[in-house]
Design a protein around this motif. Sequence first.
Motif, PDB file in Angstrom:
ATOM      1  N   ALA A   1       0.858  -1.190   0.000  1.00 29.54           N
ATOM      2  CA  ALA A   1       0.000   0.000   0.000  1.00 29.54           C
ATOM      3  C   ALA A   1       0.891   1.236   0.000  1.00 29.54           C
ATOM      4  O   ALA A   1       2.048   1.186   0.418  1.00 29.54           O
ATOM      5  N   LEU A   2       0.357   2.356  -0.488  1.00 31.48           N
ATOM      6  CA  LEU A   2       1.108   3.603  -0.465  1.00 31.48           C
ATOM      7  C   LEU A   2       1.446   3.969   0.968  1.00 31.48           C
ATOM      8  O   LEU A   2       0.639   3.789   1.876  1.00 31.48           O
ATOM      9  N   GLY A   3       2.636   4.500   1.148  1.00 31.64           N
ATOM     10  CA  GLY A   3       3.079   4.905   2.473  1.00 31.64           C
ATOM     11  C   GLY A   3       2.707   6.348   2.764  1.00 31.64           C
ATOM     12  O   GLY A   3       1.900   6.955   2.058  1.00 31.64           O
ATOM     13  N   ASN A   4       3.337   6.905   3.793  1.00 32.72           N
ATOM     14  CA  ASN A   4       3.037   8.289   4.183  1.00 32.72           C
ATOM     15  C   ASN A   4       4.320   9.085   4.418  1.00 32.72           C
ATOM     16  O   ASN A   4       4.327  10.039   5.179  1.00 32.72           O
ATOM     17  N   ARG A   5       5.405   8.713   3.762  1.00 30.92           N
ATOM     18  CA  ARG A   5       6.690   9.369   3.985  1.00 30.92           C
ATOM     19  C   ARG A   5       6.941  10.549   3.052  1.00 30.92           C
ATOM     20  O   ARG A   5       7.904  11.278   3.224  1.00 30.92           O
ATOM     21  N   ASN A   6       6.124  10.711   2.017  1.00 27.80           N
ATOM     22  CA  ASN A   6       6.255  11.870   1.146  1.00 27.80           C
ATOM     23  C   ASN A   6       4.922  12.184   0.496  1.00 27.80           C
ATOM     24  O   ASN A   6       4.017  11.362   0.485  1.00 27.80           O
ATOM     25  N   LEU A   7       4.834  13.379  -0.047  1.00 28.53           N
ATOM     26  CA  LEU A   7       3.623  13.810  -0.738  1.00 28.53           C
ATOM     27  C   LEU A   7       3.736  13.636  -2.246  1.00 28.53           C
ATOM     28  O   LEU A   7       2.737  13.678  -2.943  1.00 28.53           O
ATOM     29  N   VAL A   8       4.950  13.465  -2.745  1.00 28.46           N
ATOM     30  CA  VAL A   8       5.188  13.575  -4.176  1.00 28.46           C
ATOM     31  C   VAL A   8       5.171  12.255  -4.947  1.00 28.46           C
ATOM     32  O   VAL A   8       5.056  12.264  -6.168  1.00 28.46           O
ATOM     33  N   GLY A   9       5.300  11.143  -4.263  1.00 30.37           N
ATOM     34  CA  GLY A   9       5.470   9.865  -4.943  1.00 30.37           C
ATOM     35  C   GLY A   9       4.421   9.555  -5.990  1.00 30.37           C
ATOM     36  O   GLY A   9       4.748   9.187  -7.119  1.00 30.37           O
ATOM     37  N   ALA A  10       3.165   9.681  -5.638  1.00 32.76           N
ATOM     38  CA  ALA A  10       2.092   9.370  -6.578  1.00 32.76           C
ATOM     39  C   ALA A  10       2.106  10.319  -7.763  1.00 32.76           C
ATOM     40  O   ALA A  10       1.876   9.905  -8.909  1.00 32.76           O
ATOM     41  N   LYS A  11       2.420  11.599  -7.511  1.00 30.93           N
ATOM     42  CA  LYS A  11       2.483  12.586  -8.598  1.00 30.93           C
ATOM     43  C   LYS A  11       3.669  12.308  -9.520  1.00 30.93           C
ATOM     44  O   LYS A  11       3.567  12.475 -10.733  1.00 30.93           O
ATOM     45  N   VAL A  12       4.788  11.892  -8.955  1.00 30.19           N
ATOM     46  CA  VAL A  12       5.965  11.541  -9.765  1.00 30.19           C
ATOM     47  C   VAL A  12       5.607  10.382 -10.693  1.00 30.19           C
ATOM     48  O   VAL A  12       5.874  10.421 -11.897  1.00 30.19           O
ATOM     49  N   GLU A  13       4.984   9.367 -10.136  1.00 27.93           N
ATOM     50  CA  GLU A  13       4.609   8.205 -10.939  1.00 27.93           C
ATOM     51  C   GLU A  13       3.629   8.591 -12.047  1.00 27.93           C
ATOM     52  O   GLU A  13       3.788   8.182 -13.203  1.00 27.93           O
ATOM     53  N   THR A  14       2.640   9.397 -11.725  1.00 30.08           N
ATOM     54  CA  THR A  14       1.659   9.836 -12.718  1.00 30.08           C
ATOM     55  C   THR A  14       2.321  10.633 -13.831  1.00 30.08           C
ATOM     56  O   THR A  14       2.080  10.378 -15.017  1.00 30.08           O
ATOM     57  N   ALA A  15       3.164  11.607 -13.471  1.00 28.15           N
ATOM     58  CA  ALA A  15       3.829  12.449 -14.471  1.00 28.15           C
ATOM     59  C   ALA A  15       4.784  11.626 -15.327  1.00 28.15           C
ATOM     60  O   ALA A  15       4.879  11.814 -16.549  1.00 28.15           O
ATOM     61  N   ARG A  16       5.492  10.691 -14.710  1.00 32.11           N
ATOM     62  CA  ARG A  16       6.427   9.833 -15.448  1.00 32.11           C
ATOM     63  C   ARG A  16       5.675   8.995 -16.483  1.00 32.11           C
ATOM     64  O   ARG A  16       6.077   8.909 -17.645  1.00 32.11           O
ATOM     65  N   LYS A  17       4.571   8.411 -16.078  1.00 34.36           N
ATOM     66  CA  LYS A  17       3.798   7.572 -16.990  1.00 34.36           C
ATOM     67  C   LYS A  17       3.154   8.394 -18.107  1.00 34.36           C
ATOM     68  O   LYS A  17       3.059   7.929 -19.243  1.00 34.36           O
ATOM     69  N   LYS A  18       2.710   9.625 -17.788  1.00 35.10           N
ATOM     70  CA  LYS A  18       2.138  10.498 -18.818  1.00 35.10           C
ATOM     71  C   LYS A  18       3.157  10.811 -19.903  1.00 35.10           C
ATOM     72  O   LYS A  18       2.806  10.995 -21.056  1.00 35.10           O
ATOM     73  N   LYS A  19       4.425  10.897 -19.518  1.00 36.26           N
ATOM     74  CA  LYS A  19       5.492  11.158 -20.483  1.00 36.26           C
ATOM     75  C   LYS A  19       5.947   9.889 -21.191  1.00 36.26           C
ATOM     76  O   LYS A  19       6.809   9.931 -22.057  1.00 36.26           O
ATOM     77  N   GLY A  20       5.364   8.745 -20.816  1.00 40.35           N
ATOM     78  CA  GLY A  20       5.747   7.478 -21.417  1.00 40.35           C
ATOM     79  C   GLY A  20       7.154   7.058 -21.025  1.00 40.35           C
ATOM     80  O   GLY A  20       7.835   6.356 -21.770  1.00 40.35           O
TER      81      GLY A  20
ATOM     82  N   GLU B   1       8.208   6.482  -5.276  1.00 37.55           N
ATOM     83  CA  GLU B   1       6.889   6.483  -5.917  1.00 37.55           C
ATOM     84  C   GLU B   1       5.839   5.826  -5.028  1.00 37.55           C
ATOM     85  O   GLU B   1       4.667   6.195  -5.084  1.00 37.55           O
ATOM     86  N   GLY B   2       6.247   4.879  -4.219  1.00 35.89           N
ATOM     87  CA  GLY B   2       5.321   4.205  -3.312  1.00 35.89           C
ATOM     88  C   GLY B   2       5.100   4.965  -2.010  1.00 35.89           C
ATOM     89  O   GLY B   2       4.382   4.512  -1.138  1.00 35.89           O
ATOM     90  N   GLN B   3       5.733   6.126  -1.902  1.00 33.51           N
ATOM     91  CA  GLN B   3       5.604   7.014  -0.751  1.00 33.51           C
ATOM     92  C   GLN B   3       6.096   6.369   0.549  1.00 33.51           C
ATOM     93  O   GLN B   3       5.615   6.700   1.625  1.00 33.51           O
ATOM     94  N   ILE B   4       7.091   5.483   0.431  1.00 31.78           N
ATOM     95  CA  ILE B   4       7.634   4.862   1.632  1.00 31.78           C
ATOM     96  C   ILE B   4       9.089   5.274   1.856  1.00 31.78           C
ATOM     97  O   ILE B   4       9.786   4.702   2.677  1.00 31.78           O
ATOM     98  N   ARG B   5       9.524   6.293   1.116  1.00 31.68           N
ATOM     99  CA  ARG B   5      10.873   6.835   1.239  1.00 31.68           C
ATOM    100  C   ARG B   5      10.775   8.353   1.226  1.00 31.68           C
ATOM    101  O   ARG B   5       9.998   8.928   0.484  1.00 31.68           O
ATOM    102  N   PHE B   6      11.562   8.990   2.069  1.00 34.29           N
ATOM    103  CA  PHE B   6      11.604  10.444   2.077  1.00 34.29           C
ATOM    104  C   PHE B   6      12.241  10.967   0.793  1.00 34.29           C
ATOM    105  O   PHE B   6      13.021  10.266   0.149  1.00 34.29           O
ATOM    106  N   VAL B   7      11.927  12.202   0.422  1.00 31.85           N
ATOM    107  CA  VAL B   7      12.475  12.844  -0.771  1.00 31.85           C
ATOM    108  C   VAL B   7      13.260  14.072  -0.333  1.00 31.85           C
ATOM    109  O   VAL B   7      12.766  14.880   0.457  1.00 31.85           O
ATOM    110  N   THR B   8      14.472  14.224  -0.857  1.00 28.15           N
ATOM    111  CA  THR B   8      15.261  15.406  -0.525  1.00 28.15           C
ATOM    112  C   THR B   8      14.857  16.566  -1.426  1.00 28.15           C
ATOM    113  O   THR B   8      14.250  16.367  -2.485  1.00 28.15           O
TER     114      THR B   8
END
Length: 86
Positions: free
Chosen positions: A7-26, A52-59
Motif C-alpha cells: 500500500a502507499l506509504g506516508n513518507r512523502n507527498l510527491v510519490g504518486a504525482k511523480v509516478e503519474t507524471a512519469r507515466k504520462k510522459k511514457g 513512488e510508493g511514498q515509503i521513502r523520504f524525498v530530498t
Amino acid sequence: MRLRKQALGNRNLVGAKVETARKKKGMKQKELLAQLQVRGVDMNASGLSKLEGQIRFVTDIELAALADILEVSVDYLLGREIKELR
C-alpha cells in the motif's frame, strides 16, 4: 507492468504525482533514473520505487530534479495549487 504489492506509504507527498507524471510522459523508471544520474542525483531502482510508493523520504535536491525532468512544477508534485496574488 507490475502492480504495486505494498500500500502507499506516508513518507512523502510527491510519490504518486511523480509516478503519474512519469507515466504520462511514457517514461520508464530506468529512463527517469538515467536522467537523475545526469543531474547528479544518485538513486537506484529500489529507491525510486520506494519514492513512488511514498515509503521513502524525498530530498529537496531530488524534488527539484524530478520537477525539471518531468517538466512539472514543484508545487504540482507537492499537490499545491498556485493561488493568484492580490
